[in-house]
Design a protein around this motif. Structure first.
Motif, PDB file in Angstrom:
ATOM      1  N   MET A   1      -2.574  -1.434  -6.449  1.00 27.33           N
ATOM      2  CA  MET A   1      -1.197  -1.682  -6.826  1.00 27.33           C
ATOM      3  C   MET A   1      -0.218  -0.955  -5.900  1.00 27.33           C
ATOM      4  O   MET A   1       0.831  -1.484  -5.587  1.00 27.33           O
ATOM      5  CB  MET A   1      -1.009  -1.254  -8.281  1.00 27.33           C
ATOM      6  CG  MET A   1       0.210  -1.822  -8.906  1.00 27.33           C
ATOM      7  SD  MET A   1       0.051  -3.617  -8.934  1.00 27.33           S
ATOM      8  CE  MET A   1       1.538  -4.033  -9.720  1.00 27.33           C
ATOM      9  N   ASP A   2      -0.573   0.277  -5.472  1.00 29.97           N
ATOM     10  CA  ASP A   2       0.309   1.013  -4.564  1.00 29.97           C
ATOM     11  C   ASP A   2       0.601   0.213  -3.308  1.00 29.97           C
ATOM     12  O   ASP A   2       1.744   0.158  -2.846  1.00 29.97           O
ATOM     13  CB  ASP A   2      -0.313   2.357  -4.171  1.00 29.97           C
ATOM     14  CG  ASP A   2      -0.200   3.402  -5.262  1.00 29.97           C
ATOM     15  OD1 ASP A   2       0.703   3.283  -6.114  1.00 29.97           O
ATOM     16  OD2 ASP A   2      -1.022   4.331  -5.259  1.00 29.97           O
ATOM     17  N   ASP A   5       3.258  -2.357  -3.907  1.00 27.92           N
ATOM     18  CA  ASP A   5       4.562  -1.730  -4.120  1.00 27.92           C
ATOM     19  C   ASP A   5       5.155  -1.219  -2.811  1.00 27.92           C
ATOM     20  O   ASP A   5       6.360  -1.307  -2.583  1.00 27.92           O
ATOM     21  CB  ASP A   5       4.442  -0.580  -5.119  1.00 27.92           C
ATOM     22  CG  ASP A   5       4.167  -1.053  -6.545  1.00 27.92           C
ATOM     23  OD1 ASP A   5       4.398  -2.248  -6.846  1.00 27.92           O
ATOM     24  OD2 ASP A   5       3.708  -0.220  -7.349  1.00 27.92           O
ATOM     25  N   ASP A   8       6.322  -4.199  -0.784  1.00 24.75           N
ATOM     26  CA  ASP A   8       7.538  -4.711  -1.406  1.00 24.75           C
ATOM     27  C   ASP A   8       8.743  -3.847  -1.028  1.00 24.75           C
ATOM     28  O   ASP A   8       9.817  -4.373  -0.704  1.00 24.75           O
ATOM     29  CB  ASP A   8       7.357  -4.763  -2.921  1.00 24.75           C
ATOM     30  CG  ASP A   8       8.524  -5.423  -3.608  1.00 24.75           C
ATOM     31  OD1 ASP A   8       8.795  -6.606  -3.322  1.00 24.75           O
ATOM     32  OD2 ASP A   8       9.172  -4.757  -4.443  1.00 24.75           O
ATOM     33  N   THR A   9       8.583  -2.544  -1.035  1.00 19.93           N
ATOM     34  CA  THR A   9       9.674  -1.643  -0.659  1.00 19.93           C
ATOM     35  C   THR A   9      10.124  -1.903   0.777  1.00 19.93           C
ATOM     36  O   THR A   9      11.321  -2.006   1.063  1.00 19.93           O
ATOM     37  CB  THR A   9       9.240  -0.169  -0.828  1.00 19.93           C
ATOM     38  OG1 THR A   9       8.911   0.053  -2.197  1.00 19.93           O
ATOM     39  CG2 THR A   9      10.335   0.791  -0.400  1.00 19.93           C
ATOM     40  N   ARG A  12      11.881  -5.248   1.043  1.00 18.47           N
ATOM     41  CA  ARG A  12      13.215  -5.183   0.444  1.00 18.47           C
ATOM     42  C   ARG A  12      14.242  -4.577   1.405  1.00 18.47           C
ATOM     43  O   ARG A  12      15.423  -4.930   1.366  1.00 18.47           O
ATOM     44  CB  ARG A  12      13.177  -4.393  -0.861  1.00 18.47           C
ATOM     45  CG  ARG A  12      12.560  -5.162  -1.996  1.00 18.47           C
ATOM     46  CD  ARG A  12      12.491  -4.329  -3.280  1.00 18.47           C
ATOM     47  NE  ARG A  12      11.829  -5.075  -4.320  1.00 18.47           N
ATOM     48  CZ  ARG A  12      12.412  -5.979  -5.101  1.00 18.47           C
ATOM     49  NH1 ARG A  12      13.695  -6.237  -4.948  1.00 18.47           N
ATOM     50  NH2 ARG A  12      11.733  -6.619  -6.018  1.00 18.47           N
ATOM     51  N   ARG A 113       6.141   8.816  -2.872  1.00 13.51           N
ATOM     52  CA  ARG A 113       6.288   8.374  -4.254  1.00 13.51           C
ATOM     53  C   ARG A 113       7.083   9.450  -4.991  1.00 13.51           C
ATOM     54  O   ARG A 113       6.704  10.612  -5.007  1.00 13.51           O
ATOM     55  CB  ARG A 113       4.927   8.185  -4.915  1.00 13.51           C
ATOM     56  CG  ARG A 113       5.038   7.632  -6.313  1.00 13.51           C
ATOM     57  CD  ARG A 113       3.723   7.508  -7.065  1.00 13.51           C
ATOM     58  NE  ARG A 113       2.548   7.880  -6.336  1.00 13.51           N
ATOM     59  CZ  ARG A 113       1.501   7.061  -6.134  1.00 13.51           C
ATOM     60  NH1 ARG A 113       1.505   5.834  -6.615  1.00 13.51           N
ATOM     61  NH2 ARG A 113       0.446   7.497  -5.482  1.00 13.51           N
ATOM     62  N   GLU A 117       8.256   5.691  -8.101  1.00 12.90           N
ATOM     63  CA  GLU A 117       8.636   4.622  -7.165  1.00 12.90           C
ATOM     64  C   GLU A 117       8.490   5.103  -5.732  1.00 12.90           C
ATOM     65  O   GLU A 117       8.611   6.291  -5.446  1.00 12.90           O
ATOM     66  CB  GLU A 117      10.076   4.177  -7.427  1.00 12.90           C
ATOM     67  CG  GLU A 117      10.262   3.568  -8.803  1.00 12.90           C
ATOM     68  CD  GLU A 117      11.666   3.043  -9.010  1.00 12.90           C
ATOM     69  OE1 GLU A 117      12.509   3.187  -8.099  1.00 12.90           O
ATOM     70  OE2 GLU A 117      11.927   2.490 -10.083  1.00 12.90           O
ATOM     71  N   TRP A 118       8.241   4.168  -4.832  1.00 10.45           N
ATOM     72  CA  TRP A 118       8.111   4.480  -3.418  1.00 10.45           C
ATOM     73  C   TRP A 118       9.487   4.462  -2.768  1.00 10.45           C
ATOM     74  O   TRP A 118      10.279   3.543  -2.982  1.00 10.45           O
ATOM     75  CB  TRP A 118       7.176   3.489  -2.730  1.00 10.45           C
ATOM     76  CG  TRP A 118       5.767   3.690  -3.165  1.00 10.45           C
ATOM     77  CD1 TRP A 118       5.087   2.994  -4.126  1.00 10.45           C
ATOM     78  CD2 TRP A 118       4.862   4.688  -2.678  1.00 10.45           C
ATOM     79  NE1 TRP A 118       3.821   3.498  -4.260  1.00 10.45           N
ATOM     80  CE2 TRP A 118       3.642   4.535  -3.384  1.00 10.45           C
ATOM     81  CE3 TRP A 118       4.950   5.688  -1.717  1.00 10.45           C
ATOM     82  CZ2 TRP A 118       2.536   5.343  -3.160  1.00 10.45           C
ATOM     83  CZ3 TRP A 118       3.843   6.494  -1.486  1.00 10.45           C
ATOM     84  CH2 TRP A 118       2.654   6.319  -2.203  1.00 10.45           C
TER      85      TRP A 118
END
Length: 134
Positions: A1-2, A5, A8-9, A12, A113, A117-118
């Motif tokens: 999962m990390d 994420d 995604d960061t 974004r 983290r 959140e990252w």
């Protein structure tokens, strides 16, 4: 999962910059982050607050009618609450007169983290090629 994420960061960052979503862009960064765009601009890496990063990018990107930053080929390494994500990129910048400047290369993102959140603590952009009018 990390891994997802983290990717995604990083994605974004490109998305919010292109959409001119400045507040959302600032939220992706740690309290201080080091930016290294020396392969493109020369000089030295700089350490800035999220507000300073956004102000610099807003000023630079508003010179263009539109931009599109595409990231791909993400490689992620996680070490506890720290991570590194490298990705290839292609960034197209279009001026109001329809002239274009396209740039390609790699990004290296350093992340931590915090609060579950990252957050980005560093960005190294390595320009490999460019085409068009800067």
């Amino acid at each position: 999962m990390d891994r997802l994420d983290i990717i995604d960061t990083c994605n974004r960052m490109a998305w919010h910059a292109d959409q001119r979503e400045w507040e959302a862009l600032a939220d992706l960064f740690a309290d201080e982050a080091t930016l290294d765009y020396t392969s493109l601009n020369g000089g030295e890496p700089v350490t800035l607050t999220p507000a300073q990063i956004v102000e610099g990018w807003r000023t630079g990107l508003e010179a263009y009618a539109a931009t599109q930053h595409l990231l791909g080929t993400h490689l992620v390494t996680v070490d506890g609450d720290g991570a590194v994500c490298t990705a290839t990129f292609q960034a197209t910048h279009r001026k109001a007169n329809a002239s274009r400047w396209t740039l390609g290369g790699t990004y290296r993102f350093d992340l931590i983290r915090t609060g579950g959140e990252w957050r980005i603590t560093g960005v190294v952009m390595t320009a490999v090629w460019s085409d068009g009018e800067r």
